[in-house]
Design an enzyme around this catalytic site. Structure first.
Site, PDB file in Angstrom:
ATOM      1  N   SER A   1      -0.314  -4.525   3.316  1.00  0.00           N
ATOM      2  CA  SER A   1      -0.220  -3.239   2.610  1.00  0.00           C
ATOM      3  C   SER A   1      -1.955  -2.650   3.387  1.00  0.00           C
ATOM      4  O   SER A   1      -2.437  -1.518   3.244  1.00  0.00           O
ATOM      5  CB  SER A   1      -0.108  -3.180   1.707  1.00  0.00           C
ATOM      6  OG  SER A   1      -0.931  -3.119   0.481  1.00  0.00           O
TER       7      SER A   1
ATOM      8  N   LYS B   1      -9.885  -0.442   0.004  1.00  0.00           N
ATOM      9  CA  LYS B   1      -8.907  -0.651  -0.152  1.00  0.00           C
ATOM     10  C   LYS B   1      -7.811   1.645  -1.416  1.00  0.00           C
ATOM     11  O   LYS B   1      -8.867   1.161  -2.312  1.00  0.00           O
ATOM     12  CB  LYS B   1      -8.041  -1.130  -0.514  1.00  0.00           C
ATOM     13  CG  LYS B   1      -6.237  -1.930  -0.700  1.00  0.00           C
ATOM     14  CD  LYS B   1      -5.462  -2.332  -0.116  1.00  0.00           C
ATOM     15  CE  LYS B   1      -3.688  -1.934   0.166  1.00  0.00           C
ATOM     16  NZ  LYS B   1      -3.633  -3.428  -0.624  1.00  0.00           N
TER      17      LYS B   1
ATOM     18  N   SER C   1      -0.278  -9.451   1.487  1.00  0.00           N
ATOM     19  CA  SER C   1      -1.506  -7.444   1.515  1.00  0.00           C
ATOM     20  C   SER C   1      -2.955  -8.426   1.886  1.00  0.00           C
ATOM     21  O   SER C   1      -3.761  -7.149   2.586  1.00  0.00           O
ATOM     22  CB  SER C   1      -1.161  -6.983   0.488  1.00  0.00           C
ATOM     23  OG  SER C   1       0.402  -6.129   1.291  1.00  0.00           O
TER      24      SER C   1
END
Length: 529
Positions: A196, A120, A220
């Site tokens: 997210s 990420k 997330s």
């Protein structure tokens, strides 16, 4: 010139002849002597165990594996508008070659030897741009890795690519950034992958990499994992360091695995758990980490288990198809040997009230000062001035600019899960009822509703991940539970006592092995030879 090739610059770089082998045409268009995977190796849904077995038999090299995943990124990410990847690592192939040479010389595989990982874009990656999805950080290249990235590299993993995310990790609804736009759900491109960490989720689900790293402030890791038929582990606060991860709210932030199997996720956990002086909260993990977590991967792990159904979440405004899947999950758990108990947490609503604290300004400005070190980007006001964000992000940035501390009873200090009196009371209340009912874990649907359509903010419903684990610090894992109409995945969540990851591993692995719900998205199948 930095070796960072985003899709925005790709066409220009090709014209200049500066693109590395990472961006060569797919293998079927331009064969490579050592770049294509052997016909005997099945890349789709390959686990770490599968890959290492292939390394040992000589039917696969890490270089071949990296090239195969890069081919899939080229063919699937942008052409389908999946949009999961922000950039690929131009050093990935060279790293794979070095690891192959090491294996030939030593005959030994490190725990994650040659395994390509999707990271990420809020994890610092040495030598690779790290933005948190925001144009405010475009061009920022960290000089050191985040703790978890460093530990994965030490274990032999290869950073393959950085994944798209919700800008600054602000929303669980979708994964849209000012750096790369919006990521879609590979199971049905009309729907969101949640946020997210939706870029990591979509990439791993579509087999664009072997394993993934996400971060979870409220939802997330688990929300996107549920929407993409993955295993997502939010571990106990304090078990794994957050050093070098762009913060949302450090008091709640956790980084961790997003994988296609429990086994793969456990291997990431084994490589990353432990004390890090750069993240003082990890001192609470000392003495609480077993020699290894793999010992708890047992197919018989549900026999004799006692599992509580958290009805305050599972029965609250639930979509009929999710209810059907959850009821089936309970039946599957029972058939595998578990005893099911209904659990109601006393004073649940009052315990979970007033847990939020607005601390983004403090956390992000500390990150900017520690890592970014730009005179033009020191404050939250500087971030707002740069612009580029969506309406949701703008509103939340302004809200964090105007507010701090608790919305109600601001005199109560905002602390971590071990010092904040409201957080401690909440955890004690949940664990006390678990102890009274003698349950090993609590379960509920990760989402009470299926994924929302892209652009449908009102479709964001039923997010259960926000409600217990982040404030209490307790660990929670999501496991694939099945699919609703439109081939949309759903997840079952296991909540455990603080630092009781071994029990959650035992239960979730046994459930996974008893059901095998995970399937690859059909639109992202094997590449033609």
């Amino acid at each position: 010139m930095l070796h960072l090739y985003t899709r925005h610059h790709l066409k220009f770089l090709i014209l200049l002849g500066l693109v590395t082998a990472v961006w060569l045409p797919p293998a079927r268009a331009q064969p490579r002597a050592s770049g294509t995977t052997a016909p005997s190796f099945e890349l789709m849904e390959a686990t770490i165990r599968d890959i290492h077995n292939a390394f040992r038999t000589g039917s696969l090299t890490s270089e071949q594996l990296v090239n195969a995943y890069l081919d899939r990124i080229r063919v699937y990410d942008q052409p389908t508008k999946l949009n999961a990847i922000i950039l690929v690592n131009p050093e990935a192939i060279a790293t794979a070659r070095a690891l192959d040479a090491e294996f030939r010389q030593t005959g030994t595989l490190r725990p994650l030897h040659g395994i390509p990982v999707i990271v990420k874009d809020n994890y610092n990656t040495k030598g690779l741009q790290t933005t948190g999805g925001s144009v405010a950080l475009r061009g920022f290249v960290p000089s050191e890795d985040a703790w978890q990235v460093r530990k994965l590299r030490e274990a032999g993993a290869i950073v393959l690519a950085k994944s798209n995310m919700a800008e600054w990790a602000f929303t669980p609804m979708h994964s849209q950034s000012s750096i790369a736009g919006e990521t879609l759900n590979p199971y049905n491109l009309a729907y969101v992958p949640a946020g997210s960490s939706g870029g990591t989720a979509a990439a791993v689900a579509a087999n664009l990499g072997a394993i993934g790293l996400g971060s979870d402030t409220g939802n997330s890791i688990r929300g996107p994992s549920s929407h993409n038929a993955l295993v997502g582990m939010r571990t106990s606060l304090g078990l794994v360091s957050r050093y070098g991860i762009i913060p949302l709210f450090t008091r709640n932030d956790v980084g961790g695995p997003m994988c296609r199997t429990v086994d793969d996720a456990v291997r990431i956990l084994e490589a990353t758990a432990g004390y890090d002086p750069n993240d003082p909260i990890t001192k609470h993990s000392q003495g609480k980490i077993p020699e290894n977590y793999s010992q708890f991967l047992t197919k018989e792990g549900l026999k004799g288990a006692r599992i509580g159904v958290m009805r305050q979440l599972s029965d609250r405004n639930i979509h009929p198809e999710i209810k059907q899947l959850f009821d089936q999950a309970i039946a599957d758990l029972t058939r595998a040997g578990a005893q099911i108990v209904d659990v109601m947490i006393p004073d649940f609503d009052s315990l979970r009230a007033n847990q939020g604290c607005a601390e983004f300004r403090t956390d992000i400005e500390t990150y900017l000062r520690t890592f970014v070190k730009r005179d033009t980007l020191k404050t939250l006001e500087d971030i707002i001035r740069v612009g580029g964000y969506s309406d949701i992000v703008r509103d939340r940035l302004i809200s964090q600019q105007l507010h701090s501390g608790r919305a109600n009873h601001p005199e109560i200090p905002c602390g971590d899960a071990f010092t904040d009196p409201l957080r401690v009371a909440y955890r004690q209340g949940v664990e006390a009822e678990m102890n009274r009912q003698r349950v090993d874990a609590l379960i509920y649907p990760t989402w009470n509703y299926p994924p929302a359509l892209v652009g449908d903010a009102k479709g964001y419903k039923g997010d259960n991940s926000q409600l217990v684990a982040p404030s209490t610090g307790m660990p929670a894992f999501t496991i694939p539970m099945g699919y609703t109409t439109g081939n949309l995945p759903a997840g079952l969540q296991f909540l455990g006592r603080l630092f009781d990851e071994p029990t959650l591993i035992r239960l979730s692995y046994a459930y996974e092995q008893a059901t095998h719900h995970r399937t690859a998205p059909k639109q992202f199948g094997p590449l033609s030879k």
